[in-house]
Design a protein around this motif. Sequence first.
Motif, PDB file in Angstrom:
ATOM      1  N   PHE A 137       0.835  -1.203   0.000  1.00  0.00           N
ATOM      2  CA  PHE A 137       0.000   0.000   0.000  1.00  0.00           C
ATOM      3  C   PHE A 137       0.872   1.257   0.000  1.00  0.00           C
ATOM      4  O   PHE A 137       2.076   1.217   0.300  1.00  0.00           O
ATOM      5  N   ASP A 138       0.242   2.366  -0.360  1.00  0.00           N
ATOM      6  CA  ASP A 138       0.926   3.657  -0.385  1.00  0.00           C
ATOM      7  C   ASP A 138       0.397   4.534   0.734  1.00  0.00           C
ATOM      8  O   ASP A 138      -0.812   4.533   1.030  1.00  0.00           O
ATOM      9  N   ILE A 139       1.304   5.276   1.369  1.00  0.00           N
ATOM     10  CA  ILE A 139       0.885   6.277   2.343  1.00  0.00           C
ATOM     11  C   ILE A 139       1.404   7.643   1.900  1.00  0.00           C
ATOM     12  O   ILE A 139       2.446   7.757   1.234  1.00  0.00           O
ATOM     13  N   GLU A 140       0.635   8.649   2.272  1.00  0.00           N
ATOM     14  CA  GLU A 140       1.019  10.021   1.955  1.00  0.00           C
ATOM     15  C   GLU A 140       1.509  10.692   3.231  1.00  0.00           C
ATOM     16  O   GLU A 140       0.767  10.829   4.205  1.00  0.00           O
ATOM     17  N   THR A 141       2.793  11.069   3.235  1.00  0.00           N
ATOM     18  CA  THR A 141       3.342  11.804   4.371  1.00  0.00           C
ATOM     19  C   THR A 141       3.268  13.295   4.057  1.00  0.00           C
ATOM     20  O   THR A 141       2.723  13.712   3.034  1.00  0.00           O
ATOM     21  N   GLU A 142       3.836  14.100   4.935  1.00  0.00           N
ATOM     22  CA  GLU A 142       3.856  15.542   4.683  1.00  0.00           C
ATOM     23  C   GLU A 142       4.698  15.875   3.460  1.00  0.00           C
ATOM     24  O   GLU A 142       4.492  16.901   2.812  1.00  0.00           O
ATOM     25  N   ASP A 143       5.670  14.984   3.126  1.00  0.00           N
ATOM     26  CA  ASP A 143       6.637  15.318   2.083  1.00  0.00           C
ATOM     27  C   ASP A 143       6.496  14.506   0.805  1.00  0.00           C
ATOM     28  O   ASP A 143       6.876  14.965  -0.270  1.00  0.00           O
ATOM     29  N   GLU A 144       5.990  13.232   0.901  1.00  0.00           N
ATOM     30  CA  GLU A 144       6.057  12.355  -0.270  1.00  0.00           C
ATOM     31  C   GLU A 144       5.087  11.193  -0.132  1.00  0.00           C
ATOM     32  O   GLU A 144       4.436  11.005   0.894  1.00  0.00           O
ATOM     33  N   TYR A 145       5.017  10.400  -1.232  1.00  0.00           N
ATOM     34  CA  TYR A 145       4.273   9.148  -1.223  1.00  0.00           C
ATOM     35  C   TYR A 145       5.268   7.998  -1.038  1.00  0.00           C
ATOM     36  O   TYR A 145       6.321   7.989  -1.678  1.00  0.00           O
ATOM     37  N   ILE A 146       4.926   7.036  -0.176  1.00  0.00           N
ATOM     38  CA  ILE A 146       5.835   5.926   0.118  1.00  0.00           C
ATOM     39  C   ILE A 146       5.078   4.612  -0.050  1.00  0.00           C
ATOM     40  O   ILE A 146       3.938   4.473   0.414  1.00  0.00           O
ATOM     41  N   THR A 147       5.719   3.652  -0.734  1.00  0.00           N
ATOM     42  CA  THR A 147       5.143   2.308  -0.855  1.00  0.00           C
ATOM     43  C   THR A 147       5.628   1.456   0.316  1.00  0.00           C
ATOM     44  O   THR A 147       6.826   1.388   0.592  1.00  0.00           O
ATOM     45  N   VAL A 148       4.674   0.797   0.977  1.00  0.00           N
ATOM     46  CA  VAL A 148       4.968  -0.005   2.167  1.00  0.00           C
ATOM     47  C   VAL A 148       4.546  -1.446   1.898  1.00  0.00           C
ATOM     48  O   VAL A 148       3.515  -1.697   1.259  1.00  0.00           O
ATOM     49  N   THR A 149       5.338  -2.424   2.390  1.00  0.00           N
ATOM     50  CA  THR A 149       4.965  -3.837   2.301  1.00  0.00           C
ATOM     51  C   THR A 149       5.017  -4.450   3.697  1.00  0.00           C
ATOM     52  O   THR A 149       5.915  -4.139   4.476  1.00  0.00           O
ATOM     53  N   GLY A 150       4.040  -5.299   3.998  1.00  0.00           N
ATOM     54  CA  GLY A 150       4.037  -5.976   5.292  1.00  0.00           C
ATOM     55  C   GLY A 150       2.628  -6.339   5.712  1.00  0.00           C
ATOM     56  O   GLY A 150       1.654  -6.072   5.001  1.00  0.00           O
ATOM     57  N   SER A 151       2.504  -6.964   6.882  1.00  0.00           N
ATOM     58  CA  SER A 151       1.208  -7.439   7.370  1.00  0.00           C
ATOM     59  C   SER A 151       0.523  -6.372   8.209  1.00  0.00           C
ATOM     60  O   SER A 151       1.004  -5.991   9.271  1.00  0.00           O
ATOM     61  N   VAL A 152      -0.614  -5.878   7.716  1.00  0.00           N
ATOM     62  CA  VAL A 152      -1.450  -4.920   8.433  1.00  0.00           C
ATOM     63  C   VAL A 152      -2.900  -5.354   8.239  1.00  0.00           C
ATOM     64  O   VAL A 152      -3.555  -4.944   7.277  1.00  0.00           O
ATOM     65  N   PRO A 153      -3.420  -6.223   9.105  1.00  0.00           N
ATOM     66  CA  PRO A 153      -4.803  -6.680   8.944  1.00  0.00           C
ATOM     67  C   PRO A 153      -5.801  -5.532   9.004  1.00  0.00           C
ATOM     68  O   PRO A 153      -5.588  -4.532   9.694  1.00  0.00           O
ATOM     69  N   ALA A 154      -6.900  -5.670   8.258  1.00  0.00           N
ATOM     70  CA  ALA A 154      -8.001  -4.695   8.241  1.00  0.00           C
ATOM     71  C   ALA A 154      -7.498  -3.298   7.904  1.00  0.00           C
ATOM     72  O   ALA A 154      -7.769  -2.327   8.611  1.00  0.00           O
ATOM     73  N   LEU A 155      -6.792  -3.192   6.803  1.00  0.00           N
ATOM     74  CA  LEU A 155      -6.261  -1.906   6.352  1.00  0.00           C
ATOM     75  C   LEU A 155      -7.255  -1.261   5.392  1.00  0.00           C
ATOM     76  O   LEU A 155      -7.803  -1.933   4.512  1.00  0.00           O
ATOM     77  N   PHE A 156      -7.462   0.051   5.551  1.00  0.00           N
ATOM     78  CA  PHE A 156      -8.396   0.754   4.672  1.00  0.00           C
ATOM     79  C   PHE A 156      -7.827   2.115   4.288  1.00  0.00           C
ATOM     80  O   PHE A 156      -7.069   2.736   5.049  1.00  0.00           O
ATOM     81  N   VAL A 157      -8.221   2.572   3.102  1.00  0.00           N
ATOM     82  CA  VAL A 157      -7.842   3.907   2.639  1.00  0.00           C
ATOM     83  C   VAL A 157      -8.424   4.946   3.593  1.00  0.00           C
ATOM     84  O   VAL A 157      -9.566   4.815   4.058  1.00  0.00           O
ATOM     85  N   GLY A 158      -7.608   5.973   3.902  1.00  0.00           N
ATOM     86  CA  GLY A 158      -8.063   7.039   4.788  1.00  0.00           C
ATOM     87  C   GLY A 158      -7.556   6.901   6.202  1.00  0.00           C
ATOM     88  O   GLY A 158      -7.648   7.845   6.995  1.00  0.00           O
ATOM     89  N   GLU A 159      -7.022   5.750   6.550  1.00  0.00           N
ATOM     90  CA  GLU A 159      -6.497   5.554   7.897  1.00  0.00           C
ATOM     91  C   GLU A 159      -5.166   6.274   8.068  1.00  0.00           C
ATOM     92  O   GLU A 159      -4.360   6.360   7.130  1.00  0.00           O
ATOM     93  N   LYS A 160      -4.949   6.773   9.267  1.00  0.00           N
ATOM     94  CA  LYS A 160      -3.642   7.316   9.606  1.00  0.00           C
ATOM     95  C   LYS A 160      -2.842   6.223  10.294  1.00  0.00           C
ATOM     96  O   LYS A 160      -3.375   5.513  11.155  1.00  0.00           O
ATOM     97  N   ILE A 161      -1.577   6.108   9.924  1.00  0.00           N
ATOM     98  CA  ILE A 161      -0.781   4.990  10.413  1.00  0.00           C
ATOM     99  C   ILE A 161       0.654   5.437  10.652  1.00  0.00           C
ATOM    100  O   ILE A 161       1.198   6.279   9.925  1.00  0.00           O
ATOM    101  N   LYS A 162       1.245   4.924  11.710  1.00  0.00           N
ATOM    102  CA  LYS A 162       2.665   5.157  11.998  1.00  0.00           C
ATOM    103  C   LYS A 162       3.387   3.829  11.829  1.00  0.00           C
ATOM    104  O   LYS A 162       2.997   2.822  12.421  1.00  0.00           O
ATOM    105  N   ILE A 163       4.446   3.821  11.006  1.00  0.00           N
ATOM    106  CA  ILE A 163       5.130   2.581  10.638  1.00  0.00           C
ATOM    107  C   ILE A 163       6.591   2.644  11.044  1.00  0.00           C
ATOM    108  O   ILE A 163       7.285   3.634  10.778  1.00  0.00           O
ATOM    109  N   ASN A 164       7.044   1.569  11.678  1.00  0.00           N
ATOM    110  CA  ASN A 164       8.471   1.370  11.933  1.00  0.00           C
ATOM    111  C   ASN A 164       8.945   0.349  10.909  1.00  0.00           C
ATOM    112  O   ASN A 164       8.449  -0.774  10.860  1.00  0.00           O
TER     113      ASN A 164
END
Length: 750
Positions: free
Chosen positions: A35-62
């Motif tokens: 999935f892609d997330i929009e930060t203050e500066d850019e768009y980032i593609t993320v891969t990994g397990s995040v159950p029940a993920l939906f567009v519009g959610e705010k998320i913090k990723i390590n």
Amino acid sequence: MIENLNAPNDTETVIVSGEVCDITYQNEENGYAVFDIETEDEYITVTGSVPALFVGEKIKINGVWTNHPTYGKQLKLISFEKEMPSDAGAMLKYLSSGAIKGIGPKTAQRIIDRFGDSSFEVLENAPDMLCEIKGISPKRANEISASFNAQFGMRRVMMFFSQYFGPTLSAKIYKKWGSASVELVQSNPYRLCNEIQGIGFEKADSIALSLDTPTDSLDRLQAGIRYILNYNAYNNGHTYLPFEKLREAACDLLDVDGSKITEALTNLAAKKEVVITASDKGHDVSLYDIYQSEVYAAQRIAKISSFNAEAGFVDIDALITSIETSDGINYSNEQRTAIKEALTSSLYVLTGGPGTGKTTIIKAIIKIFNTIGLSFCLAAPTGRAAKRMTESTQYEAKTIHRLLEYEFRPDSDETSFLRDDANPLDCDAVIIDECSMIDLPLFASLVRAIRPSTRLILIGDFNQLPSVGPGNILRDIIESGCFKVGHLNEIYRQGSESTIVLNAHKIKEGKYPDLSNKSSDFFFMPRYTASDVISTVTQLVSKRLPTTYGEDIVPQIQILCAMRKSDIGTKRMNEVFQKIQNPAGVGKAETHVKDMTFREGDKVIQTKNNYQIEWKKETLFGTEENGSGVFNGDIGYIKEIDNVLETVTVDFEGRIATYDTASLDDLEHAYAITIHKSQGSEYPVVILPILKNSPLLMTRNLLYTAITRAKRMVIVVGDKEAVASMVDNATSKRRYTKLIDILKVIYETN
């Protein structure tokens, strides 16, 4: 927002905060997503397990940065935190994504237009207000609110358990208990190891201690006792433990006094989770399900054996003679007796070592069944053993699981068999090979599916190692003295030409094998240090055998080791031979699991039964067969590793199975495997490294089992004295089982 963190090995670890703006891929089963997330500066593609993920959610990723050869720079997720959208714009995106059942884009817009930033508070606490919106009835309003609260509950569960588990296990916990998961675990953390597959006692115990659960709590003591009984059942084969041994082990594990263990055992017995029985030396303790299986198996085979199997046979000698005439065979007295007893016994056991003619007798029985019109089923515990049975008899043999038509129920993570006492196997006789490998639960399921009027013929070699799981079925049935048993002792296959067969029988009889290297199929290469053994085995696989027999011999070689962890154990051997036979290369994908690196082309073995893994197979007619289930001991080759989808595809002799990251723990390299894992299999060439080691492990039946796995050639590399000490060590690890005692009581009563 991106925050850099210090990380070992110069890996750039970052914390990224943003809003989910697009989901490219999502696996509902394990939560894996791209999935892609929009930060203050850019768009980032993320891969990994995040159950029940939906567009519009705010998320913090390590996560850590990776560079995919096709898709470029990506952030591989290590852990995450979610927060609910807080403003009307983010709420609209979230509700429009389909996250809440009953809300589509148009309804989402109406909700936001009417309630603005208070929309989520209305959804959670005041669903009746939704009826103010055109098209939403009171019933629909309540359904929408329930769906919203379920999503909120899942987030809470995922957040709570993220400190203990990865997303896959956290999702499994939520699937089991729903929104009540946190409260249930806080009240009794040991429900995790009792009810969630993949979570052990030690992990549940560590969580309990972090939640300040008292060390002498009844829940902890009961869970510890169940853990000890389970471990000894499925790792040591015991169907029970003597009371004093169990209490001593529990005191050591749980660090409490014996009186508390006795109290916990009494409570477990009252709840029918364990069974306490009297014995000559005191009392014994069994897990309830295992005890019931042992009693049921004894009762069932006693019932099967009471059937009059002689009816329908007019002249068996004439039938046997007709086969001799048509096939040009002269059966020995021993073989003729075995054929007659197998045909006229409702339950018959045939046991013998390699080359003693077990297959010859099976083929004769099948021919007579065909002649007189009796139907039959053939089966074996493993796929490889079933395949060998098919090839030798020219009739289809199935695994016992397939014969019983197993099915996996994803909703409960449980397996059941469609064939049982209400839907028994539709045949007149069932013939099972390699019975030394069958454990108690599988045997109980097998006899449950056999009608009392159906003949049962059990074939195996009780001198081999017993099953990995609980019970010692073949040996116990033989030693009970309650059934007809045919012991084959004469060697027929290959006659005196096969030193493999001759040496196997010498070992069985406590004699030393011939290590003179005068034969063409059994060789001994003396080496006295681990480094010399590894060097010699490396030369054999890489140069000497391919030079003599051609490169085609390499895939036919199997290295068998006495144990996993030693200087010449499977762990060390696999590290060496992966580098030799499948080194890293450009374009060859690989993935890392714990301390192992898997790469495309690796030879691997399944170490546990996994009924969830789906597979596909092309049939001879060009169609595709679909199924599920990969079983303990199945060997295959890694066909493809997809590090974007985090999947590994393995070819198990034509069955193409796909693993997700959570299932990879069940795979190990198979350039070298333990002798225990080789049971039921046969390999053209076996290389056996042997040096002096723990006498508890280096036993006669271990050596015998290893030698009898070879079809064309055995090469022993190591110490002659170590070989001799194994032959001298006739002790076999005692298994606590009750089948013999139960059978004797049944037959004495009747």
